[in-house]
Motif scaffolding. Structure first.
Motif, mmCIF file in Angstrom:
data_model
loop_
_atom_site.group_PDB
_atom_site.id
_atom_site.type_symbol
_atom_site.label_atom_id
_atom_site.label_comp_id
_atom_site.label_asym_id
_atom_site.label_seq_id
_atom_site.Cartn_x
_atom_site.Cartn_y
_atom_site.Cartn_z
ATOM 1 N N LEU A 130 6.045 7.558 -25.719
ATOM 2 C CA LEU A 130 5.399 8.399 -24.707
ATOM 3 C C LEU A 130 5.623 9.875 -25.007
ATOM 4 C CD1 LEU A 130 3.750 8.425 -22.111
ATOM 5 C CD2 LEU A 130 5.879 8.206 -20.810
ATOM 6 N N GLU A 131 6.840 10.209 -25.383
ATOM 7 C CA GLU A 131 7.119 11.611 -25.723
ATOM 8 C C GLU A 131 6.292 12.059 -26.919
ATOM 9 O OE1 GLU A 131 11.534 12.551 -23.971
ATOM 10 O OE2 GLU A 131 11.466 11.620 -25.960
ATOM 11 N N ALA A 132 6.159 11.185 -27.898
ATOM 12 C CA ALA A 132 5.354 11.538 -29.071
ATOM 13 C C ALA A 132 3.893 11.786 -28.675
ATOM 14 C CB ALA A 132 5.442 10.422 -30.123
ATOM 15 N N ARG A 133 3.401 10.959 -27.777
ATOM 16 C CA ARG A 133 2.006 11.122 -27.339
ATOM 17 C C ARG A 133 1.813 12.412 -26.542
ATOM 18 N NH1 ARG A 133 -2.712 10.049 -28.586
ATOM 19 N NH2 ARG A 133 -3.539 9.166 -26.662
ATOM 20 N N ASN B 181 -0.479 17.961 -26.806
ATOM 21 C CA ASN B 181 -0.151 19.328 -26.389
ATOM 22 C C ASN B 181 0.160 19.440 -24.900
ATOM 23 O OD1 ASN B 181 -0.333 20.689 -28.884
ATOM 24 N ND2 ASN B 181 -2.577 20.436 -28.768
ATOM 25 N N LEU B 182 0.837 18.421 -24.382
ATOM 26 C CA LEU B 182 1.255 18.472 -22.987
ATOM 27 C C LEU B 182 2.741 18.806 -22.949
ATOM 28 C CD1 LEU B 182 -0.726 15.365 -21.769
ATOM 29 C CD2 LEU B 182 -1.141 17.728 -21.048
ATOM 30 N N ASN B 183 3.135 19.487 -21.885
ATOM 31 C CA ASN B 183 4.496 19.975 -21.764
ATOM 32 C C ASN B 183 5.417 18.887 -21.214
ATOM 33 O OD1 ASN B 183 6.847 21.247 -21.201
ATOM 34 N ND2 ASN B 183 5.959 22.778 -19.813
ATOM 35 N N LYS B 184 6.341 18.439 -22.059
ATOM 36 C CA LYS B 184 7.216 17.337 -21.652
ATOM 37 C C LYS B 184 8.026 17.649 -20.394
ATOM 38 C CE LYS B 184 8.979 16.650 -25.688
ATOM 39 N NZ LYS B 184 9.422 16.214 -27.020
ATOM 40 N N ASP B 185 8.440 18.905 -20.246
ATOM 41 C CA ASP B 185 9.267 19.257 -19.087
ATOM 42 C C ASP B 185 8.540 18.994 -17.769
ATOM 43 O OD1 ASP B 185 11.199 20.001 -20.825
ATOM 44 O OD2 ASP B 185 10.755 22.156 -20.713
ATOM 45 N N TRP C 289 0.853 -1.193 0.000
ATOM 46 C CA TRP C 289 0.000 0.000 0.000
ATOM 47 C C TRP C 289 0.885 1.238 0.000
ATOM 48 C CZ3 TRP C 289 -0.773 3.685 4.144
ATOM 49 C CH2 TRP C 289 -1.745 4.650 3.853
ATOM 50 N N VAL C 290 0.641 2.140 -0.954
ATOM 51 C CA VAL C 290 1.404 3.372 -1.067
ATOM 52 C C VAL C 290 0.441 4.546 -0.939
ATOM 53 C CG1 VAL C 290 2.735 4.814 -2.662
ATOM 54 C CG2 VAL C 290 3.198 2.360 -2.530
ATOM 55 N N SER C 291 0.789 5.525 -0.108
ATOM 56 C CA SER C 291 -0.080 6.706 -0.040
ATOM 57 C C SER C 291 0.401 7.717 -1.055
ATOM 58 C CB SER C 291 -0.116 7.292 1.371
ATOM 59 O OG SER C 291 1.124 7.185 2.010
ATOM 60 N N SER C 292 -0.388 7.872 -2.101
ATOM 61 C CA SER C 292 -0.081 8.888 -3.101
ATOM 62 C C SER C 292 -0.496 10.240 -2.523
ATOM 63 C CB SER C 292 -0.826 8.570 -4.396
ATOM 64 O OG SER C 292 -2.181 8.303 -4.126
ATOM 65 N N PRO C 293 0.135 11.318 -2.977
ATOM 66 C CA PRO C 293 -0.132 12.616 -2.359
ATOM 67 C C PRO C 293 -1.528 13.150 -2.673
ATOM 68 C CG PRO C 293 1.388 12.854 -4.199
ATOM 69 C CD PRO C 293 1.177 11.394 -4.020
ATOM 70 N N ILE C 294 -2.077 13.927 -1.750
ATOM 71 C CA ILE C 294 -3.410 14.520 -1.918
ATOM 72 C C ILE C 294 -3.264 15.910 -2.530
ATOM 73 C CG2 ILE C 294 -5.555 15.105 -0.755
ATOM 74 C CD1 ILE C 294 -4.668 12.127 -0.490
ATOM 75 N N ILE C 295 -2.357 16.712 -1.974
ATOM 76 C CA ILE C 295 -2.067 18.030 -2.533
ATOM 77 C C ILE C 295 -0.943 17.864 -3.552
ATOM 78 C CG2 ILE C 295 -1.226 20.362 -2.044
ATOM 79 C CD1 ILE C 295 -2.174 19.978 0.849
ATOM 80 N N THR C 296 -1.113 18.496 -4.705
ATOM 81 C CA THR C 296 -0.029 18.408 -5.674
ATOM 82 C C THR C 296 0.170 19.721 -6.412
ATOM 83 O OG1 THR C 296 0.796 17.279 -7.631
ATOM 84 C CG2 THR C 296 -1.593 17.362 -7.363
ATOM 85 N N ALA C 297 1.429 20.135 -6.497
ATOM 86 C CA ALA C 297 1.788 21.301 -7.297
ATOM 87 C C ALA C 297 2.488 20.840 -8.565
ATOM 88 C CB ALA C 297 2.691 22.234 -6.501
ATOM 89 N N SER C 298 2.455 19.533 -8.794
ATOM 90 C CA SER C 298 3.047 18.991 -10.006
ATOM 91 C C SER C 298 2.192 19.417 -11.190
ATOM 92 C CB SER C 298 3.080 17.468 -9.885
ATOM 93 O OG SER C 298 3.142 16.876 -11.145
ATOM 94 N N ASP C 299 2.841 19.697 -12.301
ATOM 95 C CA ASP C 299 2.095 20.152 -13.476
ATOM 96 C C ASP C 299 1.486 18.995 -14.258
ATOM 97 O OD1 ASP C 299 2.686 22.826 -13.007
ATOM 98 O OD2 ASP C 299 4.638 22.635 -13.995
ATOM 99 N N CYS C 300 1.640 17.797 -13.743
ATOM 100 C CA CYS C 300 1.239 16.623 -14.516
ATOM 101 C C CYS C 300 -0.257 16.415 -14.609
ATOM 102 C CB CYS C 300 1.819 15.360 -13.907
ATOM 103 S SG CYS C 300 3.565 15.207 -14.175
ATOM 104 N N GLU C 301 -0.995 16.989 -13.702
ATOM 105 C CA GLU C 301 -2.365 16.523 -13.595
ATOM 106 C C GLU C 301 -3.336 17.216 -14.555
ATOM 107 O OE1 GLU C 301 -3.844 15.125 -10.053
ATOM 108 O OE2 GLU C 301 -1.913 14.600 -9.212
ATOM 109 N N GLY C 302 -2.897 18.315 -15.175
ATOM 110 C CA GLY C 302 -3.830 19.013 -16.058
ATOM 111 C C GLY C 302 -4.802 19.800 -15.211
ATOM 112 N N ALA C 303 -4.996 21.072 -15.546
ATOM 113 C CA ALA C 303 -5.670 21.972 -14.612
ATOM 114 C C ALA C 303 -7.185 21.841 -14.592
ATOM 115 C CB ALA C 303 -5.278 23.406 -14.919
#
Lengths: 500, 500
Positions: free
Chosen positions: B437-440, B445-449, B184-198
């Motif tokens: 994955l990079e091509a996708r 139109n997602l930012n690879k960085d 069991w892993v607790s994934s974070p609840i708050i995220t400032a990562s840009d990965c999630e799409g706004a």
């Protein structure tokens, strides 16, 4: 960086698409081979396939030793390659961090570090790992650095072990409460209830749209007479992240008797310490028809249960912590698992501290809260490593919902102190008498109307009840010896950082 | 509303404060007496103390029947009082909702509804309940009304049963994955990562201080050139509530092999439907060295395990749902537990739907997503109640991280459909090839960085891996027959409401 060998292997092994979904087959993991009493001796002569990540690769004259870890345990599987091994030509790709599949036969090992090893007949490099750029090399990296690569740090010995012990503590928590007839209740994360008090809470909102080019225009925030118009927010009023599930938990304890919560809680506290997180998991049991003695007994039994559980089920990881992280941790935890917990009143604790004639940094005086140095003196020195529960604190320094004792000055609160960490658990019997509770709300300048539903529990079938709270990451620190709480959770959230 | 009799009882029973913390004693609950095969027959003649809440009180000429529920099971303990019973004088306080303690001897019951009852020697009313104002009276209240008293609704048969089955589903979830070697892993609840799409995310912030008299002044929000100054926010940039723990889960699967998350996730979606919550719990396993077939097999085995678990461990509650909430639910669940799950490709599903000649509201055409009506037709009609997995969807309608199939048009995604609910589980094999994955990401139109750490998993020891997600409240709906998802979680959060 996926090899063509792996692609061919997959193509050969592919299941044809049929009508029925296939059976779920568990694969043999390294822990199952090497984790038993015999350290794998019973496996000698048997065929085995291991899938995992390369920790090290040592080429000798005639053989090459590859240490492969699959995360199921601390131990690697030592894989022995010779030039005859199928796939030996990929040897230059077998670098630290690469993923591999190895097939072979288990054999007795002549090494001193393991009973068995794998004589490899075939190796496939699945995903390569550039040795010049892979951030987690063999040599020990600092914990500070590893926090910057939190996505890769579980591939180290320390963080793999923390993850497994954390998992075992969580499962032992569920087992303890479930076996004792408690019901897991999910208390809400977002709350617009006025009960929580606004200090140090995060706002949860949809009013701040960042979609405008260049960021969120302040002018575009819905407002009325210069003030934020909460009626246009998602919940039509200010909403926050919860700081505790206790009050909600009490509602379910008042129906189902015994319940526990286990979920994330939040503090917008600007403390950059090794003991604070902005997001952490809490365990909050609540017992109906229970007083403070029942509460203390439950907290003690719970703590002993989870400590025994990891000592029995995570032996290899605990030995690792004892050797590399905190010498003596296993003795310290055995003390907790076996010794009777001591209880004493806050008043007696004050007398004990004054009588110790020890110089403390913070003053010791009836009416003041105990500081970490006091707590550690009591459990570590005065009671020689035994956990100690301090009870019956002055009501002025405790929360409004704690039950007033007959002396009119103290409340039925308790803190469980353990060596090294200090306070690990805090709990109380709750004030179940409507008149007393309303008086305390008034004294605390809290608005009774906001607490209508909490007060309802005292209006309709009120029962004596009690509960406690435990910060799960503190428990992980306590159980692993890890110094910094940021290393006790996969992705720590602290002021200025919520990466990954 | 606490009686003086209870105070006297407590004073007499109080444990003296000693040095050692007392032993944690489990009390006997009604479920333990009446829950066995013999429905309590073995208890006849034994002494028993029950603590709980009065459901009904029926006075007859010589005896009074009080139904007491302690939340451990649906069944009440029928308590038989006579004028000789100690405490009989409190009879006027024994109203619906009051809490009581009853002592007596278990006897065979002549009633048809239970095998045993309690001949009461002593009753104490602990907390009274005013019959004129207690909101949950004997007569059935609407679910809508009960949502307004969410703090009291667990005291009803329906919500008590939902709470117990929800608890059993959660525990069975942990058991299944733990027994299969998942961490069991607790994934974070708050995220400032840009990965999630706004889109449709809640902001988490400390910039909106409500402390000013009359609310939060827009002028007081830290800003720069008319825009919100995120550098002054708690995390020094915009932060959100997570919509999924999957990407974080993949990092731990890439170190520990198999993991699962089980925690809250959030959608700021303005949908007032019976199927959507703003806050809900998700289960997201991730399997390393696994393809879509492994993923489907795991999802099927998981679902069958938890369904069997509640059919075996929550018999009384499931009978209740079968009688009062959804007739035939036990047959429906038995089907799921026993039938082989069927799999078919999206392309075949489209052919099947077109071939059915049935009039659907939404169009059926290769390239369009399946709607609930299509999904329910497939599982309920075409396959007669068997769960069906649809796999290999067009890549345009699926997420960027799903693994592209060799046809270049579809991805290795799967949806598990069940009767009545439609899609219950969605999963995929993840794209483990860096170049694909990079091509996708570019195509989408997602930012690879922003995805540097997610891409790192493909740079260093990438492995084929797969996982799925399951909304826990949907599972509760599916397993109890409860229509509205707001009744499947203790304190629902929806647009305009985050009360309690």
């Amino acid at each position: 960086a996926l090899s063509s060998g792996w692609r061919r292997y997959c193509a050969a092994a592919a299941t044809p698409t049929g009508d029925a979904v296939g059976e779920f087959r568990r694969r043999i993991r390294v822990a199952e081979v090497k984790g038993g009493e015999d350290q794998g001796a019973a496996w000698v002569g048997k065929e085995l396939t291991v899938r995992g990540w390369v920790r090290t690769c040592r080429a000798q004259r005639t053989v090459t030793f590859v240490e492969v870890n699959d995360g199921s345990c601390l131990s690697n599987m030592q894989c022995v390659l010779t030039p005859e091994t199928e796939g030996y030509g990929q040897i230059d790709s077998i670098n630290t961090g690469a993923s591999v599949l190895v097939e072979g036969v288990v054999a007795s090992s002549q090494g001193v570090k393991q009973k068995v090893e794998l004589k490899v007949s075939k190796i496939i490099v699945i995903g390569e790992s550039d040795p010049t750029s892979f951030p987690i090399q063999k040599k020990r990296a600092s914990r500070e650095f590893l926090r910057t690569v939190a996505h890769l740090r579980p591939r180290t010995n320390t963080f793999g072990a923390v993850a497994r012990v954390r998992n075992a503590l969580a499962y032992a928590t569920h087992k303890f409460f479930q076996d004792s007839g408690f019901i897991w209740v999910s208390s809400p994360i977002i709350t617009a209830s006025d009960c929580e008090g606004a200090g140090e809470q995060f706002y949860v909102t949809t009013l701040l749209s960042n979609s405008a080019e260049g960021g969120c225009l302040v002018n575009s925030i819905p407002s009325k007479d210069g003030r934020v118009d909460w009626s246009q927010d998602f919940f039509c009023k200010p909403a926050f992240l919860t700081v505790s599930g206790q009050l909600n938990g009490e509602t379910y304890a008042s129906a189902l008797s015994d319940i526990y919560t286990f979920g994330p809680t939040f503090r917008a506290e600007n403390s950059n310490t090794s003991r604070h997180l902005a997001e952490f998991w809490m365990i909050e049991p609540e017992l109906a028809f229970a007083d403070l003695n029942d509460d203390m007994a439950c907290a003690s039994a719970y703590l002993q249960y989870v400590v025994k559980y990891i000592l029995e089920n995570c032996k290899e990881d605990m030995d690792f912590f004892d050797t590399w992280v905190e010498k003596g941790i296993i003795d310290r935890l055995n003390n907790v698992a076996e010794k009777n917990f001591v209880q004493m009143s806050y008043s007696d604790a004050i007398k004990l501290l004054i009588g110790s004639n020890k110089k403390f940094e913070f003053p010791v005086k009836w009416g003041l809260d105990l500081q970490s140095e006091h707590e550690r003196y009591i459990t570590e020195v005065a009671f020689g490593g035994s956990p100690v529960i301090i009870r019956d604190y002055p009501k002025e320094i405790k929360a409004f919902y704690m039950r007033q004792n007959d002396d009119g000055k103290t409340v039925a609160a308790m803190d469980l102190l353990v060596p090294r960490v200090g306070e690990l658990i805090g709990g109380s019997q709750r004030e179940e008498r409507l008149d007393y509770l309303e008086a305390r709300l008034d004294e605390s300048n809290l608005n009774k109307d906001s607490y209508w539903w909490y007060l309802d529990l005292r209006r309709y079938g009120s029962v004596p009840h009690a509960g406690f709270g435990l910060g799960f990451e503190r428990l992980v620190q306590f159980a692993t010896g890890i110094d910094n709480i940021r290393d006790a959770i996969p992705f720590p959230r602290v002021p200025g950082s919520a990466e990954f």
